[in-house]
Design a protein around this motif. Structure first.
Motif, short mmCIF file in Angstrom:
data_model
loop_
_atom_site.label_atom_id
_atom_site.label_comp_id
_atom_site.label_asym_id
_atom_site.label_seq_id
_atom_site.Cartn_x
_atom_site.Cartn_y
_atom_site.Cartn_z
N SER A 1 0.82 -1.22 0.00
CA SER A 1 0.00 0.00 0.00
C SER A 1 0.85 1.27 0.00
CB SER A 1 -0.95 0.01 1.20
OG SER A 1 -0.23 0.11 2.42
N GLN A 2 2.16 1.12 0.25
CA GLN A 2 3.05 2.28 0.12
C GLN A 2 3.15 2.74 -1.33
OE1 GLN A 2 6.93 2.08 2.44
NE2 GLN A 2 6.27 -0.04 2.60
N PHE A 3 2.96 1.80 -2.26
CA PHE A 3 3.19 2.08 -3.68
C PHE A 3 1.91 2.03 -4.51
CE2 PHE A 3 6.84 -0.49 -2.03
CZ PHE A 3 7.64 0.59 -1.71
N ALA A 4 1.02 1.11 -4.20
CA ALA A 4 -0.23 0.98 -4.95
C ALA A 4 -1.29 1.91 -4.37
CB ALA A 4 -0.73 -0.47 -4.91
N ASP A 5 -2.11 2.47 -5.24
CA ASP A 5 -3.22 3.29 -4.76
C ASP A 5 -4.26 2.44 -4.06
OD1 ASP A 5 -2.53 5.97 -5.94
OD2 ASP A 5 -2.57 4.78 -7.78
N MET A 6 -4.39 1.19 -4.52
CA MET A 6 -5.40 0.29 -3.97
C MET A 6 -4.84 -1.14 -3.96
SD MET A 6 -9.22 -0.36 -5.55
CE MET A 6 -9.27 1.35 -6.10
N ILE A 7 -5.00 -1.84 -2.85
CA ILE A 7 -4.61 -3.25 -2.82
C ILE A 7 -5.86 -4.12 -2.78
CG2 ILE A 7 -2.40 -2.77 -1.68
CD1 ILE A 7 -3.72 -4.10 0.86
N VAL A 8 -5.74 -5.31 -3.38
CA VAL A 8 -6.84 -6.27 -3.42
C VAL A 8 -6.41 -7.51 -2.64
CG1 VAL A 8 -8.29 -7.71 -4.90
CG2 VAL A 8 -7.63 -5.41 -5.65
N VAL A 9 -7.23 -7.93 -1.71
CA VAL A 9 -6.98 -9.13 -0.92
C VAL A 9 -8.03 -10.16 -1.31
CG1 VAL A 9 -6.80 -10.11 1.41
CG2 VAL A 9 -5.99 -7.77 0.96
N GLY A 10 -7.58 -11.31 -1.81
CA GLY A 10 -8.50 -12.31 -2.33
C GLY A 10 -8.33 -13.69 -1.72
N ASN A 11 -7.30 -14.41 -2.13
CA ASN A 11 -7.12 -15.80 -1.70
C ASN A 11 -7.04 -15.94 -0.18
OD1 ASN A 11 -7.16 -16.72 -4.32
ND2 ASN A 11 -4.94 -16.84 -4.53
N ALA A 12 -6.46 -14.95 0.48
CA ALA A 12 -6.29 -15.03 1.93
C ALA A 12 -7.62 -15.14 2.66
CB ALA A 12 -5.52 -13.81 2.44
N ILE A 13 -8.67 -14.61 2.05
CA ILE A 13 -10.00 -14.71 2.66
C ILE A 13 -10.39 -16.16 2.86
CG2 ILE A 13 -12.46 -14.27 2.27
CD1 ILE A 13 -11.56 -11.84 0.58
N TYR A 14 -10.01 -16.99 1.92
CA TYR A 14 -10.40 -18.41 1.96
C TYR A 14 -9.38 -19.27 2.71
CZ TYR A 14 -13.48 -16.63 -1.66
OH TYR A 14 -14.42 -15.89 -2.33
N GLU A 15 -8.15 -18.80 2.76
CA GLU A 15 -7.08 -19.59 3.39
C GLU A 15 -6.89 -19.25 4.86
OE1 GLU A 15 -3.88 -18.56 0.84
OE2 GLU A 15 -4.67 -19.69 -0.88
N ASN A 16 -7.00 -17.97 5.19
CA ASN A 16 -6.80 -17.53 6.58
C ASN A 16 -7.58 -16.24 6.81
OD1 ASN A 16 -5.91 -16.83 9.14
ND2 ASN A 16 -3.78 -17.40 8.76
N PRO A 17 -8.91 -16.35 6.94
CA PRO A 17 -9.73 -15.15 7.02
C PRO A 17 -9.38 -14.22 8.18
CG PRO A 17 -11.02 -17.12 7.53
CD PRO A 17 -9.71 -17.58 6.98
N LYS A 18 -8.95 -14.78 9.28
CA LYS A 18 -8.61 -13.96 10.44
C LYS A 18 -7.48 -12.99 10.09
CE LYS A 18 -7.33 -14.28 15.34
NZ LYS A 18 -7.01 -15.21 16.46
N GLU A 19 -6.45 -13.49 9.42
CA GLU A 19 -5.34 -12.63 9.02
C GLU A 19 -5.75 -11.68 7.89
OE1 GLU A 19 -2.28 -12.25 10.42
OE2 GLU A 19 -3.18 -13.50 11.98
N ALA A 20 -6.58 -12.18 6.98
CA ALA A 20 -7.03 -11.35 5.86
C ALA A 20 -7.76 -10.11 6.38
CB ALA A 20 -7.93 -12.15 4.93
N LEU A 21 -8.56 -10.28 7.39
CA LEU A 21 -9.33 -9.16 7.93
C LEU A 21 -8.42 -8.09 8.56
CD1 LEU A 21 -12.21 -11.27 9.48
CD2 LEU A 21 -12.50 -9.53 7.71
N LYS A 22 -7.25 -8.50 9.04
CA LYS A 22 -6.33 -7.56 9.66
C LYS A 22 -5.70 -6.61 8.63
CE LYS A 22 -5.00 -10.63 13.48
NZ LYS A 22 -3.89 -11.41 14.10
#
Length: 228
Positions: A200-221
């Motif tokens: 997020s230091q470089f991208a205007d927007m980040i997309v979080v996808g696979n982590a939702i299904y693999e480790n939702p607790k960490e994805a939410l952080k």
């Protein structure tokens, strides 16, 4: 409707993957700026409608990233149209999009439509890399695609996609330095707070996808990591 210039974090949900109501509730209430619904294959209208109807219980903006004509439906706030710049087959750059406009041009609300110039950077074993018949660009080529997205095509978004693999922050920074008006989206392999903070230091927007299904607790952080 919404000011996308202020968006920093987006979750991406795949209609072809199973997800619990509990995790969906947490995603919709997480504070993310928006939710993208989209996937590479096995995306059906039923799957899209199920996610749409659930997300609509909440106030979070929801976007359909169009992967096939059969799954397009009204009811989304925006529609993102991928144009795969490093595909070796022009159907993924313009032909599929042209087919859609032939079919739906009379009823399209163009104010809701946004083109994404995709550059798919991950190795050939990636599903989306294979599906869209891509060639792996060098750093100079990826930067050149970014320049084309901004200056030649004047696209609203340039999407650097690693699809399940965490990418090279130095490359993302180099691409970011070339863009002023075109917004840089990064997606791929973000599964921790530190990775979200870094990209997020470089991208205007980040997309979080696979982590939702693999480790939702960490994805939410990742939401607070970006929006702190």
């Amino acid at each position: 409707m919404y000011n996308m210039d202020e968006w920093k974090h987006v979750f991406k949900l795949d209609p072809a993957k199973d997800i619990s109501d509990e995790v969906l509730d947490q995603i919709c209430e997480s504070g993310t700026d928006a939710i993208i619904v989209g996937g590479t294959d096995e995306v059906t209208l039923d799957g899209v409608l199920q996610l749409l109807s659930y997300i609509r219980r909440y106030s979070v903006p929801v976007i359909l990233e169009i992967s096939n004509l059969e799954s397009v439906t009204p009811g989304f706030d925006y529609y993102f149209v991928p144009m795969v710049l490093n595909s070796q087959n022009k159907k993924w750059l313009v032909d599929k999009q042209h087919e859609a406009v032939v079919e739906y041009g009379d009823v399209i609300n163009w104010e809701e439509m946004y083109a994404e110039g995709y550059c798919i950077m991950n190795p050939p074993e990636s599903k989306v890399f294979q599906h869209t018949d891509c060639s792996l660009p060098t750093e100079d080529e990826a930067i050149a695609y970014a320049r084309m997205a901004e200056h030649l095509f004047r696209l609203p978004f340039y999407y650097v996609e690693y699809s399940g693999k965490y990418g090279d922050p130095n490359l993302v920074e180099a691409i970011s330095n070339q863009l002023s008006n075109t917004k840089l989206i990064y997606g791929g392999g973000i599964s921790t707070k530190s990775q979200a903070e870094e990209m997020s230091q470089f991208a205007d927007m980040i997309v979080v996808g696979n982590a939702i299904y693999e480790n939702p607790k960490e994805a939410l952080k990742t939401v607070k990591a970006v929006k702190k």
